[in-house]
Design a protein around this motif. Structure first.
Motif, PDB file in Angstrom:
ATOM      1  N   VAL A 137      42.645   0.996  84.246  1.00 11.73           N
ATOM      2  CA  VAL A 137      43.056   2.545  83.871  1.00 11.73           C
ATOM      3  C   VAL A 137      44.153   2.641  83.270  1.00 11.73           C
ATOM      4  N   LEU A 138      44.145   2.981  81.759  1.00  8.03           N
ATOM      5  CA  LEU A 138      44.989   2.877  80.927  1.00  8.03           C
ATOM      6  C   LEU A 138      45.538   5.027  80.726  1.00  8.03           C
ATOM      7  N   LEU A 139      46.701   5.152  80.958  1.00  4.93           N
ATOM      8  CA  LEU A 139      47.443   6.599  80.872  1.00  4.93           C
ATOM      9  C   LEU A 139      47.706   6.629  79.148  1.00  4.93           C
ATOM     10  N   VAL A 140      47.675   7.634  79.122  1.00  4.66           N
ATOM     11  CA  VAL A 140      47.515   8.295  76.779  1.00  4.66           C
ATOM     12  C   VAL A 140      47.666  10.038  77.604  1.00  4.66           C
ATOM     13  N   GLY A 141      48.389  10.302  75.907  1.00  2.00           N
ATOM     14  CA  GLY A 141      48.843  11.651  76.140  1.00  2.00           C
ATOM     15  C   GLY A 141      50.270  11.871  77.026  1.00  2.00           C
ATOM     16  N   ASP A 142      50.332  13.348  77.333  1.00  2.00           N
ATOM     17  CA  ASP A 142      51.315  13.426  78.451  1.00  2.00           C
ATOM     18  C   ASP A 142      51.424  12.925  79.370  1.00  2.00           C
ATOM     19  N   ALA A 143      50.570  12.383  79.613  1.00  2.00           N
ATOM     20  CA  ALA A 143      50.635  11.245  81.393  1.00  2.00           C
ATOM     21  C   ALA A 143      51.262  10.467  81.110  1.00  2.00           C
ATOM     22  N   ALA A 144      50.600   9.193  80.021  1.00  2.00           N
ATOM     23  CA  ALA A 144      51.482   8.014  79.397  1.00  2.00           C
ATOM     24  C   ALA A 144      52.865   8.895  79.243  1.00  2.00           C
ATOM     25  N   GLY A 145      53.552   9.938  80.063  1.00  2.00           N
ATOM     26  CA  GLY A 145      55.260   9.816  79.830  1.00  2.00           C
ATOM     27  C   GLY A 145      55.661  11.206  78.759  1.00  2.00           C
ATOM     28  N   TYR A 146      56.781  11.882  79.348  1.00  2.00           N
ATOM     29  CA  TYR A 146      56.948  12.719  78.342  1.00  2.00           C
ATOM     30  C   TYR A 146      59.027  12.889  78.352  1.00  2.00           C
ATOM     31  N   LEU A 147      59.291  12.742  77.101  1.00  2.00           N
ATOM     32  CA  LEU A 147      61.241  12.976  77.120  1.00  2.00           C
ATOM     33  C   LEU A 147      60.803  14.950  77.093  1.00  2.00           C
ATOM     34  N   LEU A 194      63.436   7.502  70.491  1.00  2.00           N
ATOM     35  CA  LEU A 194      65.179   7.152  70.412  1.00  2.00           C
ATOM     36  C   LEU A 194      66.245   8.758  69.938  1.00  2.00           C
ATOM     37  N   LEU A 195      64.648   9.435  68.975  1.00  2.00           N
ATOM     38  CA  LEU A 195      66.036   9.724  67.970  1.00  2.00           C
ATOM     39  C   LEU A 195      65.645  11.499  69.396  1.00  2.00           C
ATOM     40  N   THR A 196      64.555  11.654  69.934  1.00  2.00           N
ATOM     41  CA  THR A 196      64.411  12.896  71.137  1.00  2.00           C
ATOM     42  C   THR A 196      65.586  12.404  72.134  1.00  2.00           C
ATOM     43  N   VAL A 250      70.563  13.777  55.033  1.00  2.00           N
ATOM     44  CA  VAL A 250      70.400  13.060  56.211  1.00  2.00           C
ATOM     45  C   VAL A 250      69.881  13.838  57.671  1.00  2.00           C
ATOM     46  N   PHE A 251      69.342  15.227  57.327  1.00  2.00           N
ATOM     47  CA  PHE A 251      68.976  16.132  57.890  1.00  2.00           C
ATOM     48  C   PHE A 251      67.101  16.153  57.598  1.00  2.00           C
ATOM     49  N   THR A 252      66.411  15.644  56.471  1.00  2.00           N
ATOM     50  CA  THR A 252      65.694  15.406  55.821  1.00  2.00           C
ATOM     51  C   THR A 252      65.316  13.907  56.257  1.00  2.00           C
ATOM     52  N   GLY A 253      66.186  13.604  55.880  1.00  2.00           N
ATOM     53  CA  GLY A 253      65.373  11.924  56.650  1.00  2.00           C
ATOM     54  C   GLY A 253      65.546  11.969  57.610  1.00  2.00           C
ATOM     55  N   LEU A 254      65.894  12.003  58.348  1.00  2.00           N
ATOM     56  CA  LEU A 254      65.355  12.665  60.033  1.00  2.00           C
ATOM     57  C   LEU A 254      64.195  13.127  60.642  1.00  2.00           C
ATOM     58  N   VAL A 255      64.006  14.133  59.852  1.00  2.00           N
ATOM     59  CA  VAL A 255      62.643  14.682  60.377  1.00  2.00           C
ATOM     60  C   VAL A 255      62.017  14.009  59.482  1.00  2.00           C
ATOM     61  N   ASN A 256      62.019  13.489  58.573  1.00  2.00           N
ATOM     62  CA  ASN A 256      60.723  13.063  57.925  1.00  2.00           C
ATOM     63  C   ASN A 256      60.253  11.403  58.749  1.00  2.00           C
ATOM     64  N   ARG A 257      61.427  11.044  59.137  1.00  2.00           N
ATOM     65  CA  ARG A 257      61.572   9.222  60.303  1.00  2.00           C
ATOM     66  C   ARG A 257      59.997  10.209  61.383  1.00  2.00           C
ATOM     67  N   LEU A 258      60.143  11.042  61.932  1.00  2.00           N
ATOM     68  CA  LEU A 258      59.567  11.728  63.137  1.00  2.00           C
ATOM     69  C   LEU A 258      58.099  12.485  62.287  1.00  2.00           C
ATOM     70  N   ALA A 259      58.413  12.689  60.999  1.00  2.00           N
ATOM     71  CA  ALA A 259      56.457  13.824  60.687  1.00  2.00           C
ATOM     72  C   ALA A 259      55.970  12.193  60.022  1.00  2.00           C
ATOM     73  N   ARG A 260      56.647  11.120  59.559  1.00  2.00           N
ATOM     74  CA  ARG A 260      55.833  10.264  59.326  1.00  2.00           C
ATOM     75  C   ARG A 260      54.193   9.557  60.132  1.00  2.00           C
TER      76      ARG A 260
END
Length: 338
Positions: free
Chosen positions: A247-257, A300-302, A328-338
């Motif tokens: 059994v493998l957990l996926v999506g929100d079932a796999a843990g959520y911050l 880490l970012l969240t 810096v703000f744009t860089g952080l957003v795009n680290r998450l967006a890619r």
């Protein structure tokens, strides 16, 4: 015998099923509810999540999103997505598109309760169904996760989300994040005549009570017709691992911050593909380690933003800092967006 049984027919479960079908697996999805399912969700797809759906041939109608805008009533900061637009999509519209894609791919959908889960050395059973593996995509408060003993107690403040659709033309082509003491309001255009507003907070109360913390936003949307409010939470869910036997957990079932970075669907899609890759490669034991690798940047970012947001003095510096250091703000957003 079924190759892959998926418990849960939300976006995480259906994308898991689509990847399984593309890998040549016999896939069955079990979901008690019928038709497009709604839930409290920010409804913004980050660019990589929209691109993931495109690779699967899923193209739900929605509104292109240029980037992210932070506001605190006095200042604002904008970050443009560098890899292409995201998309604002109503949850029911997204779910309908995924249901159609799964049906077209030959995935069998069974509308039933999950039933008890049991497993042995060669198979896993859920109710009367037997499969080689089970993907538990049964949501934030996953009963399967709890039954398997993979759920951990959560310490510290808990957060909840409340979403409302307001029927007016979008005034922005970005996801707006309005910051106040102890809450954020996320504004996402989802149609030509509709915007979604999701409020995240650790305080109790209804949508209108929380909206008072955002006077400019309240003035803009006040008096316009709106749909029913939907709530979700507590958001943070801790797990000891994402696999127990077959059994493998996926999506929100796999843990959520937390939902503050808008990465829930993107992470669900990425790890759904990872789960199927592990099955296809015969390396199921690697799933938890690889899950932690591919989600590390997001976690880490969240966690860093949550820590900053949990301190009132630091929280008040988030938008001013983003405005003062746009690169810096744009860089952080795009680290998450890619």
């Amino acid at each position: 015998m079924i190759d892959l049984l998926v418990a849960g027919g939300g976006p995480a479960g259906l994308v898991t099923a689509l990847h399984g079908a593309r890998a040549g697996l016999d896939v069955v999805v079990v979901e008690r509810r019928r038709g497009p399912i709604d839930k409290a969700c920010g409804e913004g797809l980050m660019p990589h999540a929209a691109a993931h759906l495109n690779r699967l041939g899923v193209d739900p109608p929605g509104v292109p999103l240029r980037g992210i805008r932070y506001l605190d009533g006095r200042r604002h900061a904008d970050a443009v997505f560098r890899t292409g637009p995201g998309r604002g999509v109503r949850r029911t519209t997204l779910h309908a598109a995924l249901l159609q894609a799964a049906t077209d791919a030959g995935v069998e959908l069974v509308h039933n309760d999950f039933g008890a889960v049991g497993q042995d050395a060669t198979s896993v059973r859920m109710g009367e169904l037997r499969a080689r593996y089970l993907a538990a995509a049964d949501g934030l408060h996953s009963p399967i996760r709890r039954t398997l003993g993979l759920e951990l107690p959560v310490r510290g403040p808990r957060r909840w989300g409340i979403r409302r659709h307001v029927h007016l033309a979008p005034w922005t082509d970005s996801v707006e994040v309005h910051w106040a003491d102890g809450a954020e309001a996320y504004v996402t255009p989802v149609a030509d005549d509709c915007v979604g507003i999701a409020i995240l907070t650790s305080r109790r109360g209804g949508f209108d009570g929380h909206l008072r913390q955002f006077p400019a936003l309240r003035r803009r949307v006040g008096g316009h017709a709106h749909g029913p409010d939907l709530a979700a939470g507590p958001l943070r869910q801790e797990v000891s691992g994402r696999r127990r036997g077959r059994v493998l957990l996926v999506g929100d079932a796999a843990g959520y911050l937390d939902a503050l970075t808008g990465e829930g669907l993107g992470i669900a899609f990425t790890t759904a593909e990872l789960l199927v890759d592990c099955l296809a490669d015969g390396r199921v034991a690697d799933y938890d380690r690889r899950w932690r690798q591919v989600t590390r940047r997001y976690r880490l970012l969240t966690a860093a933003i949550l820590r900053a947001g949990g301190s009132a003095p630091l929280r008040r510096t988030i938008v001013p800092a983003a405005s003062a250091f746009p690169t810096v703000f744009t860089g952080l957003v795009n680290r998450l967006a890619r």
